[in-house]
Design a protein around this motif. Structure first.
Motif, PDB file in Angstrom:
ATOM      1  N   VAL A   1     -37.006 -28.971 -20.734  1.00  0.00           N
ATOM      2  CA  VAL A   1     -36.718 -27.589 -21.120  1.00  0.00           C
ATOM      3  C   VAL A   1     -35.310 -27.529 -21.708  1.00  0.00           C
ATOM      4  CG1 VAL A   1     -36.405 -25.227 -20.288  1.00  0.00           C
ATOM      5  CG2 VAL A   1     -38.250 -26.643 -19.363  1.00  0.00           C
ATOM      6  N   ASP A   2     -35.198 -26.907 -22.889  1.00  0.00           N
ATOM      7  CA  ASP A   2     -33.901 -26.792 -23.560  1.00  0.00           C
ATOM      8  C   ASP A   2     -33.184 -25.538 -23.060  1.00  0.00           C
ATOM      9  OD1 ASP A   2     -31.721 -26.842 -25.213  1.00  0.00           O
ATOM     10  OD2 ASP A   2     -32.850 -26.605 -27.080  1.00  0.00           O
ATOM     11  N   TYR A   3     -32.516 -25.668 -21.929  1.00  0.00           N
ATOM     12  CA  TYR A   3     -31.796 -24.544 -21.344  1.00  0.00           C
ATOM     13  C   TYR A   3     -30.592 -24.134 -22.200  1.00  0.00           C
ATOM     14  CZ  TYR A   3     -34.604 -25.296 -17.181  1.00  0.00           C
ATOM     15  OH  TYR A   3     -35.655 -25.418 -16.321  1.00  0.00           O
ATOM     16  N   ALA A   4     -30.000 -25.091 -22.891  1.00  0.00           N
ATOM     17  CA  ALA A   4     -28.814 -24.802 -23.702  1.00  0.00           C
ATOM     18  C   ALA A   4     -29.136 -23.827 -24.829  1.00  0.00           C
ATOM     19  CB  ALA A   4     -28.222 -26.093 -24.266  1.00  0.00           C
ATOM     20  N   ALA A   5     -30.297 -23.962 -25.446  1.00  0.00           N
ATOM     21  CA  ALA A   5     -30.668 -23.061 -26.542  1.00  0.00           C
ATOM     22  C   ALA A   5     -30.803 -21.631 -26.032  1.00  0.00           C
ATOM     23  CB  ALA A   5     -31.972 -23.529 -27.188  1.00  0.00           C
TER      24      ALA A   5
ATOM     25  N   GLU B   1     -24.520 -15.085 -26.921  1.00  0.00           N
ATOM     26  CA  GLU B   1     -24.233 -14.213 -28.059  1.00  0.00           C
ATOM     27  C   GLU B   1     -24.475 -12.744 -27.674  1.00  0.00           C
ATOM     28  OE1 GLU B   1     -25.988 -13.438 -32.501  1.00  0.00           O
ATOM     29  OE2 GLU B   1     -25.868 -15.510 -31.814  1.00  0.00           O
ATOM     30  N   ALA B   2     -25.587 -12.482 -27.007  1.00  0.00           N
ATOM     31  CA  ALA B   2     -25.889 -11.114 -26.581  1.00  0.00           C
ATOM     32  C   ALA B   2     -24.868 -10.618 -25.560  1.00  0.00           C
ATOM     33  CB  ALA B   2     -27.296 -11.055 -26.004  1.00  0.00           C
ATOM     34  N   ALA B   3     -24.488 -11.482 -24.615  1.00  0.00           N
ATOM     35  CA  ALA B   3     -23.496 -11.099 -23.607  1.00  0.00           C
ATOM     36  C   ALA B   3     -22.148 -10.797 -24.252  1.00  0.00           C
ATOM     37  CB  ALA B   3     -23.357 -12.202 -22.557  1.00  0.00           C
ATOM     38  N   ASP B   4     -21.743 -11.624 -25.216  1.00  0.00           N
ATOM     39  CA  ASP B   4     -20.473 -11.382 -25.913  1.00  0.00           C
ATOM     40  C   ASP B   4     -20.492 -10.039 -26.640  1.00  0.00           C
ATOM     41  OD1 ASP B   4     -19.446 -13.786 -25.023  1.00  0.00           O
ATOM     42  OD2 ASP B   4     -19.747 -14.845 -26.930  1.00  0.00           O
ATOM     43  N   GLU B   5     -21.622  -9.730 -27.291  1.00  0.00           N
ATOM     44  CA  GLU B   5     -21.738  -8.454 -28.003  1.00  0.00           C
ATOM     45  C   GLU B   5     -21.686  -7.282 -27.025  1.00  0.00           C
ATOM     46  OE1 GLU B   5     -25.259  -8.590 -30.424  1.00  0.00           O
ATOM     47  OE2 GLU B   5     -24.510 -10.271 -31.612  1.00  0.00           O
ATOM     48  N   LEU B   6     -22.383  -7.392 -25.915  1.00  0.00           N
ATOM     49  CA  LEU B   6     -22.373  -6.324 -24.914  1.00  0.00           C
ATOM     50  C   LEU B   6     -20.981  -6.157 -24.311  1.00  0.00           C
ATOM     51  CD1 LEU B   6     -23.730  -4.153 -23.281  1.00  0.00           C
ATOM     52  CD2 LEU B   6     -24.612  -5.926 -21.758  1.00  0.00           C
ATOM     53  N   ASN B   7     -20.305  -7.263 -24.019  1.00  0.00           N
ATOM     54  CA  ASN B   7     -18.943  -7.184 -23.483  1.00  0.00           C
ATOM     55  C   ASN B   7     -17.998  -6.512 -24.476  1.00  0.00           C
ATOM     56  OD1 ASN B   7     -19.317  -8.266 -20.895  1.00  0.00           O
ATOM     57  ND2 ASN B   7     -19.252 -10.348 -21.694  1.00  0.00           N
ATOM     58  N   ALA B   8     -18.188  -6.776 -25.758  1.00  0.00           N
ATOM     59  CA  ALA B   8     -17.352  -6.140 -26.781  1.00  0.00           C
ATOM     60  C   ALA B   8     -17.584  -4.627 -26.793  1.00  0.00           C
ATOM     61  CB  ALA B   8     -17.635  -6.741 -28.154  1.00  0.00           C
ATOM     62  N   VAL B   9     -18.837  -4.201 -26.695  1.00  0.00           N
ATOM     63  CA  VAL B   9     -19.150  -2.770 -26.666  1.00  0.00           C
ATOM     64  C   VAL B   9     -18.572  -2.118 -25.409  1.00  0.00           C
ATOM     65  CG1 VAL B   9     -21.034  -1.087 -26.480  1.00  0.00           C
ATOM     66  CG2 VAL B   9     -21.201  -2.976 -28.104  1.00  0.00           C
TER      67      VAL B   9
ATOM     68  N   ASP C   1     -33.556 -18.265 -17.700  1.00  0.00           N
ATOM     69  CA  ASP C   1     -34.554 -18.226 -16.642  1.00  0.00           C
ATOM     70  C   ASP C   1     -35.095 -19.637 -16.412  1.00  0.00           C
ATOM     71  OD1 ASP C   1     -36.401 -18.738 -18.683  1.00  0.00           O
ATOM     72  OD2 ASP C   1     -37.191 -16.701 -18.696  1.00  0.00           O
ATOM     73  N   ALA C   2     -36.083 -19.776 -15.556  1.00  0.00           N
ATOM     74  CA  ALA C   2     -36.608 -21.089 -15.180  1.00  0.00           C
ATOM     75  C   ALA C   2     -37.223 -21.837 -16.347  1.00  0.00           C
ATOM     76  CB  ALA C   2     -37.639 -20.941 -14.063  1.00  0.00           C
TER      77      ALA C   2
ATOM     78  N   PRO D   1     -33.551 -16.888 -22.567  1.00  0.00           N
ATOM     79  CA  PRO D   1     -32.231 -16.270 -22.414  1.00  0.00           C
ATOM     80  C   PRO D   1     -32.273 -15.064 -21.477  1.00  0.00           C
ATOM     81  CG  PRO D   1     -33.159 -15.730 -24.560  1.00  0.00           C
ATOM     82  CD  PRO D   1     -34.107 -16.688 -23.910  1.00  0.00           C
ATOM     83  N   LEU D   2     -31.282 -14.990 -20.607  1.00  0.00           N
ATOM     84  CA  LEU D   2     -31.090 -13.849 -19.705  1.00  0.00           C
ATOM     85  C   LEU D   2     -29.637 -13.401 -19.803  1.00  0.00           C
ATOM     86  CD1 LEU D   2     -32.737 -14.921 -16.317  1.00  0.00           C
ATOM     87  CD2 LEU D   2     -33.576 -13.216 -17.913  1.00  0.00           C
ATOM     88  N   VAL D   3     -29.427 -12.123 -19.725  1.00  0.00           N
ATOM     89  CA  VAL D   3     -28.071 -11.588 -19.637  1.00  0.00           C
ATOM     90  C   VAL D   3     -28.007 -10.786 -18.353  1.00  0.00           C
ATOM     91  CG1 VAL D   3     -26.337 -10.087 -20.669  1.00  0.00           C
ATOM     92  CG2 VAL D   3     -27.786 -11.515 -22.141  1.00  0.00           C
ATOM     93  N   ARG D   4     -27.069 -11.148 -17.498  1.00  0.00           N
ATOM     94  CA  ARG D   4     -26.883 -10.456 -16.227  1.00  0.00           C
ATOM     95  C   ARG D   4     -25.626  -9.590 -16.310  1.00  0.00           C
ATOM     96  NH1 ARG D   4     -30.346 -13.014 -12.915  1.00  0.00           N
ATOM     97  NH2 ARG D   4     -30.787 -15.205 -13.290  1.00  0.00           N
ATOM     98  N   LEU D   5     -25.691  -8.439 -15.665  1.00  0.00           N
ATOM     99  CA  LEU D   5     -24.509  -7.592 -15.549  1.00  0.00           C
ATOM    100  C   LEU D   5     -23.967  -7.728 -14.140  1.00  0.00           C
ATOM    101  CD1 LEU D   5     -25.504  -4.273 -17.354  1.00  0.00           C
ATOM    102  CD2 LEU D   5     -23.792  -5.930 -18.058  1.00  0.00           C
TER     103      LEU D   5
END
Length: 97
Positions: free
Chosen positions: A26-30, A37-45, A63-64, A68-72
């Motif tokens: 499983v390519d977890y890095a991808a 990228e999504a987390a960085d954008e949300l943090n900027a907002v 996830d397993a 991609p997952l983004v946690r707050l």
């Protein structure tokens, strides 16, 4: 006072093996890069809206299956700030429709 074995039992009950066991091939890095990228954008907002990273921040994860997952993660003050922002957004949305 809680005994140590009670504490460990609570930890064990909350463990989800699917959230920390890595599967071969499983390519977890991808998935993590997409989440980052999504987390960085949300943090900027959040920052533009006046929410400090020490109060609330988005964290990239996968996830397993490598998706991609983004946690707050944040403290109560950060969550209250997010609630206020969402209420303002809901109010603005009603005005526009």
């Amino acid at each position: 006072m809680h005994r140590d074995d009670d504490f460990c039992a609570e930890l064990a009950a909350g463990l989800d093996p699917d959230s920390w066991v890595c599967l071969p091939g499983v390519d977890y890095a991808a998935g993590w890069r997409v989440a980052r990228e999504a987390a960085d954008e949300l943090n900027a907002v959040l920052t533009v809206c006046g929410v400090e990273r020490s109060q609330l921040r988005a964290i990239a994860d996968t996830d397993a299956t490598g998706g991609p997952l983004v946690r707050l993660e944040g403290v109560a003050e950060g969550w209250l700030s997010l609630k206020e922002l969402l209420c303002l957004a809901a109010y603005a949305r009603r005005e526009l429709t």
